[in-house]
Design an enzyme around this catalytic site. Structure first.
Site, PDB file in Angstrom:
ATOM      1  N   ARG A  18       0.846  -1.210   0.000  1.00  0.00           N
ATOM      2  CA  ARG A  18       0.000   0.000   0.000  1.00  0.00           C
ATOM      3  C   ARG A  18       0.876   1.254   0.000  1.00  0.00           C
ATOM      4  O   ARG A  18       0.586   2.227   0.688  1.00  0.00           O
ATOM      5  CB  ARG A  18      -0.956   0.020   1.193  1.00  0.00           C
ATOM      6  CG  ARG A  18      -1.869  -1.163   1.319  1.00  0.00           C
ATOM      7  CD  ARG A  18      -2.844  -1.301   0.132  1.00  0.00           C
ATOM      8  NE  ARG A  18      -3.618  -2.514   0.290  1.00  0.00           N
ATOM      9  CZ  ARG A  18      -3.243  -3.692  -0.192  1.00  0.00           C
ATOM     10  NH1 ARG A  18      -2.119  -3.799  -0.871  1.00  0.00           N
ATOM     11  NH2 ARG A  18      -3.982  -4.765  -0.014  1.00  0.00           N
ATOM     12  N   SER A  54     -11.062  -0.489   3.501  1.00  0.00           N
ATOM     13  CA  SER A  54     -10.180  -0.871   4.613  1.00  0.00           C
ATOM     14  C   SER A  54      -9.460   0.362   5.143  1.00  0.00           C
ATOM     15  O   SER A  54      -8.758   1.040   4.398  1.00  0.00           O
ATOM     16  CB  SER A  54      -9.158  -1.911   4.145  1.00  0.00           C
ATOM     17  OG  SER A  54      -9.795  -3.099   3.747  1.00  0.00           O
ATOM     18  N   GLU A  85      -4.703   3.522   6.232  1.00  0.00           N
ATOM     19  CA  GLU A  85      -4.488   3.506   4.782  1.00  0.00           C
ATOM     20  C   GLU A  85      -4.787   4.860   4.147  1.00  0.00           C
ATOM     21  O   GLU A  85      -4.025   5.316   3.303  1.00  0.00           O
ATOM     22  CB  GLU A  85      -5.348   2.422   4.125  1.00  0.00           C
ATOM     23  CG  GLU A  85      -4.781   1.026   4.235  1.00  0.00           C
ATOM     24  CD  GLU A  85      -5.380   0.077   3.205  1.00  0.00           C
ATOM     25  OE1 GLU A  85      -5.781   0.553   2.116  1.00  0.00           O
ATOM     26  OE2 GLU A  85      -5.446  -1.128   3.477  1.00  0.00           O
TER      27      GLU A  85
END
Length: 348
Positions: free
Chosen positions: A174, A248, A344
């Site tokens: 990520r 998420s 995130e």
């Protein structure tokens, strides 16, 4: 695909623009100015204007990886560059380019309809094509970096256009160079993907294997895998159009073997996944659930009852509310497990 040559009019600038409908969490915020960029040449023309030479700039794709904590005092660049095409192929792969403003899921399904597999595990991820490599989006055993060829960007500092290959992007979990050295300094205008001609299904996750089995897919093709992933995501994750969220919210933490030994001693049922480099990935949702947060609210923001990784807007939430519950969850997980959770989405 729009090129970078030729004259283009300046995009319209909307003053005191409302950003609430442009972020999937549905958080209230305004921008001093909002420009909808539909062509790279528009961006170059806009950046040449002296009024915006030193102004703060925020690049906005689908708004699905963003937490707005207040008004943005600067220029918001909403990327709406479209187009998708096959740009070449060789013995091993097709090379497919898409404008940065293309909807990611629509692009994935289009590639499959053309007979170019490879992105099916990333079906139904919200956002735009341009944001995919920035975040190095991933799901169900696949990351964008594994299908990436190159991208075109414009420097927000000089207006110059250039291209980056995979090695230049420094992809990680990520993560990419766009979150570090190039953070806030570039705007992606198009992305080219390398889609394999010798396709094999990626079915490393039990959820996907079980869904395919339930559908009777003994030898699943790319569209079968995509359909299975879509069904799983729809069961587990809320639709941002109905319930504000950014998917998420926390990355799955990566730890070393020594930390794993300490954790397993106290929590024998701890899910953990060995990585090729010897590190160990944990399930952030499991940690959050064990701390009692699943289905729980703090003010107008809650933890989704079907998936502890997802924070949702129960109505009327602000960026401050999101930051508060995120920090409370991080504190609880740190106290109980000694593990730091990293969000995130980007806070602005």
């Amino acid at each position: 695909m729009p090129g970078n040559s030729g004259a283009a009019p300046l995009p319209a600038l909307e003053p005191h623009a409302d950003l609430q409908a442009l972020n999937t969490f549905g958080l209230p915020a305004r921008a001093d100015r909002l420009a909808i960029v539909e062509h790279p040449a528009q961006l170059a023309a806009l950046l040449a204007q002296p009024d915006w030479a030193g102004a703060p700039r925020l690049v906005l794709g689908g708004g699905s990886n963003l937490v707005l904590t207040g008004d943005f005092h600067g220029l918001v660049l909403k990327v709406a560059i479209g187009g998708r095409r096959l740009v070449g192929d060789d013995d091993d792969a097709w090379y497919v380019e898409a404008g940065a403003g293309e909807n990611w899921h629509d692009f994935v399904r289009w590639t499959l309809a053309q007979g170019w597999p490879g992105l099916e595990n990333l079906s139904l991820i919200p956002g735009t094509v341009g944001a995919a490599p920035i975040q190095n989006i991933g799901a169900y055993g696949l990351e964008v970096a594994e299908r990436f060829a190159s991208l075109a960007v414009v420097s927000l500092e000089t207006g110059a256009s250039f291209r980056l290959e995979a090695a230049d992007c420094r992809f990680g979990y990520r993560d990419s160079i766009f979150k570090h050295e190039l953070a806030g300094r570039t705007l992606v205008t198009s992305v080219t993907f390398r889609l394999p001609k010798r396709w094999l299904p990626v079915i490393r996750y039990a959820d996907v294997a079980e869904e395919l089995a339930a559908r009777g897919s003994v030898a699943p093709g790319p569209i079968d895998v995509s359909d299975a992933v879509i069904a799983i995501r729809r069961r587990k994750l809320p639709d941002p159009a109905a319930i504000g969220n950014v998917g998420s919210f926390f990355k799955n933490p990566v730890i070393d073997a020594a930390t794993l030994g300490r954790l397993v001693a106290g929590h024998p049922d701890l899910p953990h996944y060995l990585q090729p480099d010897g590190s160990v990935k944990l399930a952030a949702g499991w940690l959050i659930d064990r701390c009692g947060w699943k289905g729980r609210d703090l003010g107008p923001v809650g933890v989704y009852e079907r998936q502890a990784l997802v924070l949702v807007n129960r109505g009327g939430a602000t960026g401050t509310d999101v930051r508060r519950i995120a920090q409370a969850i991080r504190d609880d997980v740190s106290r109980r497990f000694g593990v730091d959770l990293e969000p995130e989405p980007v806070f602005v």
